[in-house]
Design a protein around this motif. Structure first.
Motif, PDB file in Angstrom:
ATOM      1  N   VAL A   1     147.964  50.342 -63.302  1.00 43.34           N
ATOM      2  CA  VAL A   1     147.802  49.586 -62.062  1.00 43.34           C
ATOM      3  C   VAL A   1     149.006  48.671 -61.831  1.00 43.34           C
ATOM      4  N   SER A   2     149.622  48.202 -62.909  1.00 42.92           N
ATOM      5  CA  SER A   2     150.823  47.371 -62.769  1.00 42.92           C
ATOM      6  C   SER A   2     151.970  48.182 -62.192  1.00 42.92           C
TER       7      SER A   2
ATOM      8  N   LYS B   1     137.987  30.034 -57.256  1.00 45.50           N
ATOM      9  CA  LYS B   1     138.194  30.455 -58.646  1.00 45.50           C
ATOM     10  C   LYS B   1     137.876  31.915 -58.949  1.00 45.50           C
ATOM     11  N   ALA B   2     136.917  32.511 -58.261  1.00 46.72           N
ATOM     12  CA  ALA B   2     136.446  33.834 -58.659  1.00 46.72           C
ATOM     13  C   ALA B   2     137.421  34.933 -58.245  1.00 46.72           C
ATOM     14  N   GLN B   3     137.697  35.850 -59.153  1.00 45.39           N
ATOM     15  CA  GLN B   3     138.560  36.993 -58.900  1.00 45.39           C
ATOM     16  C   GLN B   3     137.880  38.260 -59.417  1.00 45.39           C
ATOM     17  N   VAL B   4     138.419  39.406 -59.009  1.00 44.88           N
ATOM     18  CA  VAL B   4     137.849  40.686 -59.408  1.00 44.88           C
ATOM     19  C   VAL B   4     138.963  41.610 -59.879  1.00 44.88           C
ATOM     20  N   MET B   5     138.718  42.283 -60.993  1.00 45.85           N
ATOM     21  CA  MET B   5     139.598  43.352 -61.463  1.00 45.85           C
ATOM     22  C   MET B   5     138.735  44.562 -61.801  1.00 45.85           C
TER      23      MET B   5
ATOM     24  N   TYR C   1     141.575  37.348 -54.311  1.00 45.90           N
ATOM     25  CA  TYR C   1     142.430  38.209 -55.129  1.00 45.90           C
ATOM     26  C   TYR C   1     141.594  39.253 -55.862  1.00 45.90           C
ATOM     27  N   CYS C   2     141.944  40.533 -55.660  1.00 49.61           N
ATOM     28  CA  CYS C   2     141.315  41.634 -56.385  1.00 49.61           C
ATOM     29  C   CYS C   2     142.391  42.642 -56.756  1.00 49.61           C
ATOM     30  N   GLY C   3     142.192  43.295 -57.885  1.00 52.30           N
ATOM     31  CA  GLY C   3     143.091  44.364 -58.287  1.00 52.30           C
ATOM     32  C   GLY C   3     142.286  45.511 -58.843  1.00 52.30           C
ATOM     33  N   ALA C   4     142.745  46.749 -58.604  1.00 56.92           N
ATOM     34  CA  ALA C   4     141.980  47.910 -59.055  1.00 56.92           C
ATOM     35  C   ALA C   4     142.897  49.106 -59.233  1.00 56.92           C
TER      36      ALA C   4
ATOM     37  N   VAL D   1     144.099  43.099 -53.144  1.00 57.01           N
ATOM     38  CA  VAL D   1     143.545  42.311 -52.041  1.00 57.01           C
ATOM     39  C   VAL D   1     144.001  40.868 -52.215  1.00 57.01           C
ATOM     40  N   MET D   2     144.363  40.220 -51.103  1.00 59.97           N
ATOM     41  CA  MET D   2     144.754  38.807 -51.135  1.00 59.97           C
ATOM     42  C   MET D   2     144.184  38.096 -49.914  1.00 59.97           C
ATOM     43  N   ASP D   3     143.858  36.819 -50.071  1.00 60.22           N
ATOM     44  CA  ASP D   3     143.487  35.976 -48.937  1.00 60.22           C
ATOM     45  C   ASP D   3     144.759  35.672 -48.144  1.00 60.22           C
ATOM     46  N   TYR D   4     144.753  36.045 -46.876  1.00 59.38           N
ATOM     47  CA  TYR D   4     145.949  35.908 -46.024  1.00 59.38           C
ATOM     48  C   TYR D   4     145.646  35.009 -44.823  1.00 59.38           C
TER      49      TYR D   4
END
Length: 752
Positions: A202-203, A112-116, A360-363, A371-374
């Motif tokens: 960022v988009s 569940k945890a994500q970072v922006m 998942y992270c976005g910056a 960043v994505m889990d691959y």
């Protein structure tokens, strides 16, 4: 030496799709077959910007296994009909395994945890508690940043829906004027809160891999219009174009599809020159010379710039091929365990509260933007771990250029793992930790052989609409240069027989005003693998017609039902709906700001007073789409009630085409006014809010805050409360996941 009817230069998705189209035509029409050969510069692979690579690892039993990852293009969506159809066809024919198609969203769903990182501030949050259910928006995002983001989306929708995707230079002037601005200038011109501007930038940067000051604002909006709208384009979750990938690798799919004509593919043929004469076309490569009646140049425009053309390309095409590509370093970091998931926190009470990251992270303006889990997974629906754990990162634009200047064998490892460690606040990410195993990376830049960047060529101001009264270089799109036909993902175009939308611009839903309209699919999926495929097919058909081996296609009956009458009777009125926003938003004084905030907060409070026994008995769920409709209309109501905005036009219950057109025109004018008023309110409110500076002396008594600050804090708390409450009686249905919507869309949805 090869002498054929058609030479295809480039073995990416565009070139191989053109070859597949020619092969399929020959199989179906032996008497009208066109001989062809495909020239690929790489010595042993196809795919172009889709570039798979194998990674060998050992499972828990010590057995050696190999997984394919991607250096380049990776994701597909179920609505991308061309590539989705090829994948399903390959599965049905046994060319690839069914389980090779991985739902990346479902695979990471248990965590569940994500970072922006927004405007320099790090947000760690539960993705099931996003603000108003909007995927990717932290629940503690400030009111003014939320409102600013809604304003940006409203603006993007107004502009993108006015654009003619087929012939962008024919779009209304209020939109084409934006081709004189960079995206950076357009965003900063709104003077909205920094968090909202950061989310918008960022988009843009995540989509194009360039800085916002390197690309035309009009180009980005055209790009959005071609791809089903901005909100579809940035959807990294369920239903978006980044939902699925292939565990067998994109190269594996391409190799399987071209097997029937692989003997017509020539590897290691780097094209050096193309010469056109009345007798045909001669192509000189690093390996020899080839001749043909027609040439399909299926590379990015920037790649074509490396080739000498005789005679020289027309000025328009010289400008097109002179454009930059994005700059991207894509990395895959391997670890011993999926430490970021902290799976033991699910069962160990001592670990309660430890974040279980989805990966998942976005910056924005950060060493890694995404960043994505691959990690490889097993078959659906369990998607069980296989024992290989990886995070994928993207470093783009200026940050990628900085990374390229770093030296030493561990430069990339240091760069990407330090960034991931900072994002997830965990030293186990570092290249010096006992969890780290290694990294594979690939740099897509101006120095990359054959393909000078990635993912796409992007257009600076003037390419799509022209400069100083001169014709737009884009007018040369889809037009052959003698016997030379250019094709690439950047020029995606569907064949007439494949189109579903009846018009090259967005068409509102004129019969059911509560539902969305339809974006034109004529250039659908520009910049994506799907767009490369459709462009390859389009140009192959164009060449067959030019050779006299096929008849020119017709659109036939491919018209969307609800738009048929509109197109037939009212096409000339389309322009009347396209109303640009006012240039100068009003300044809203403090009393008006407080009045709107008071109304908005009261509505949030009233809306949070739930009948708990009722929603428990009826098993209400968190319906994100319904909640977003509610909050947007609540904000609009606050602006209307306090005299800043007129009531939206009433929805007609009947009346036919003429009534519908009149309503749509009035709604367009009102939506434009809404954008202007909302911009002024948000700008003024944020200025009042940010003017307050709390005392830095901890020993002084608490400083009195302004009423605007107090009301903003109250709104922030109420927004978080409303976001986690069950909103809609959903019965046994599971919760829906939402995306940002524009301010006016919520009004349309309620039939104002």
């Amino acid at each position: 030496m090869t002498d054929v009817d058609v030479l295809i230069v480039g073995g990416g998705w565009t070139g191989t799709s053109a070859a597949m189209a020619l092969h399929t035509h020959a199989q179906a029409n032996p008497g009208e077959a066109a001989t062809f050969a495909l020239l690929e510069g790489h010595p042993d692979r196809l795919g172009g910007r889709a570039f798979s690579f194998p990674h060998t690892w050992k499972d828990a039993d010590g057995n050696e296994r190999t997984t394919h990852f991607e250096h380049g293009a990776q994701y597909i969506g179920q609505d991308q009909e061309a590539i989705w159809g090829l994948v399903q066809e390959a599965i049905a024919q046994g060319l690839i395994e069914k389980d090779a198609l991985v739902d990346g969203f479902a695979a990471r769903f248990p965590y569940k945890a994500q970072v922006m990182v927004v405007a320099g501030q790090r947000y760690q949050y539960d993705r099931d508690r996003c603000l108003f259910g909007i995927g990717g928006v932290p629940p503690d995002l400030d009111l003014w940043d939320l409102l600013g983001s809604l304003v940006f989306i409203q603006a993007v929708e107004i502009y993108e829906q006015a654009i003619n995707v087929l012939e962008p230079w024919k779009s209304p002037k209020f939109v084409t004027d934006l081709d004189a601005l960079t995206m950076d200038q357009w965003i900063d011109g709104f003077q909205l809160p920094p968090g909202a501007a950061s989310l918008m930038k960022v988009s843009v940067e995540a989509v194009l891999s360039v800085q916002t000051d390197e690309v035309s604002a009009f180009y980005f909006l055209w790009y959005c219009a071609c791809n089903g709208g901005f909100l579809n384009e940035v959807n990294d979750e369920q239903g978006g174009p980044q939902q699925y990938y292939l565990s067998c690798g994109m190269d594996g799919l391409i190799d399987a599809l071209v097997a029937p004509f692989r003997d017509q593919i020539h590897f290691g043929e780097v094209v050096e020159s193309v010469t056109q004469t009345p007798d045909g076309v001669t192509v000189k490569t690093s390996q020899g010379t080839h001749t043909a009646k027609k040439v399909i140049f299926a590379t990015s425009p920037a790649s074509a710039k490396k080739v000498a053309f005789e005679p020289a390309l027309p000025e328009a095409w010289q400008k097109i091929t002179d454009q930059l590509m994005g700059t991207t370093t894509k990395s895959v970091i391997y670890y011993r365990t999926p430490w970021w998931r902290n799976a033991e926190a699910q069962t160990d009470p001592a670990k309660e509260g430890v974040p279980q990251y989805t990966g998942y992270c976005g910056a924005n303006d950060y060493p890694v933007i995404w960043v994505m889990d691959y990690s490889p997974v097993g078959p659906a629906p369990d998607y069980a771990d296989q024992g290989c754990y990886a995070l994928m990162t993207f470093t783009i634009g200026d940050e990628a250029k900085k990374l390229a200047e770093e030296s030493g064998p561990d430069a990339v490892a240091k760069w990407v793992t330090t960034a991931v460690a900072d994002l997830m606040n965990d030293s186990r990410a570092l290249w010096t930790s006992d969890q780290y195993l290694g990294v594979d990376s690939f740099e897509w830049s101006a120095s990359t052989p054959l393909i000078p960047g990635g993912p796409n060529t992007v257009f600076k101001p003037g390419i799509l609409t022209g400069e100083s009264g001169a014709p737009a270089p884009a007018e040369s799109f889809d037009q052959p240069v003698g016997d030379l036909h250019f094709a690439c993902s950047e020029l995606a175009r569907k064949r007439l027989s494949e189109r579903k939308s009846p018009f090259p611009s967005y068409l509102p839903n004129w019969k059911d005003f509560s539902g969305p309209g339809i974006y034109s699919d004529w250039r659908e999926d520009v910049g994506y693998m799907d767009g490369a495929i459709t462009c390859g097919r389009f140009v192959a058909e164009q060449v067959l017609v030019a050779l006299g081996k096929a008849k020119e296609a017709s659109a036939g009956e491919r018209i969307v039902g609800w738009a048929e009458e509109l197109v037939a009777k009212a096409e000339a009125e389309i322009e009347n709906w396209l109303v640009g926003p006012a240039e100068k938003p009003p300044v809203v004084d403090e009393a008006q700001v407080l009045a709107v905030l008071s109304t908005f907060c009261q509505s949030l409070y009233d809306g949070s007073a739930l009948d708990i026994p009722k929603w428990r008995a009826e098993r209400w769920q968190n319906d994100a789409a319904a909640l977003q409709n509610w909050v947007t209309e609540t904000l609009v109501d606050a602006l209307v009630q306090n005299g800043l905005l007129p009531q939206p036009p009433a929805t007609p219950s009947s009346g036919g085409v003429a009534t519908a057109i009149a309503y749509l025109e009035e709604m367009a004018k009102w939506a434009s006014e809404l954008l202007t008023v909302a911009t002024g309110f948000t700008r003024s409110g944020y200025q009042l809010y940010s003017a307050f500076e709390p005392s830095r002396d901890p020993y002084t008594k608490p400083q009195a805050v302004s009423d605007v600050v107090q009301m903003t804090r109250l709104a922030n708390a109420l927004m978080q409360l409303k976001s986690v409450e069950p909103y809609h009686p959903g019965g046994d249905a599971g919760p829906t996941r939402g995306r940002f919507m524009s301010l006016s869309r919520g009004v349309k949805a309620r039939g104002a």
